[in-house]
Design a protein around this motif. Structure first.
Motif: not given
Length: 70
Positions: A16-25, A36-53
């Motif tokens: 997946l490209t970043q563009d494809e993934l951001i559309k999915i998410l 991805e670059q660690g410049k921002r913490e992932i909110p827990f809810e989004i981390a859960i969605n990414i883990a599920k995906f």
């Protein structure tokens, strides 16, 4: 700030490209890129969605384990 190195690896493993993934998410590219670059913490809810995906554990995404299984 944490560096979520596995986010890029997981995305690339799914071919997946970043563009494809951001559309999915449903998020902005800059926001996801910052995760991805660690410049921002992932909110827990989004981390859960990414883990599920990707069907992996939150511990795997955070780098606390090398076992991607839940």
């Amino acid at each position: 700030m944490a560096y979520y190195r596995r986010l890029k690896d997981l995305r690339e493993d799914k071919d997946l490209t970043q563009d494809e993934l951001i559309k999915i998410l449903g998020m902005h590219k800059t926001t996801y890129t910052n995760y991805e670059q660690g410049k921002r913490e992932i909110p827990f809810e989004i981390a859960i969605n990414i883990a599920k995906f990707y069907n992996v554990s939150l511990d795997y995404i955070a780098g606390l384990t090398d076992n991607p299984k839940k």
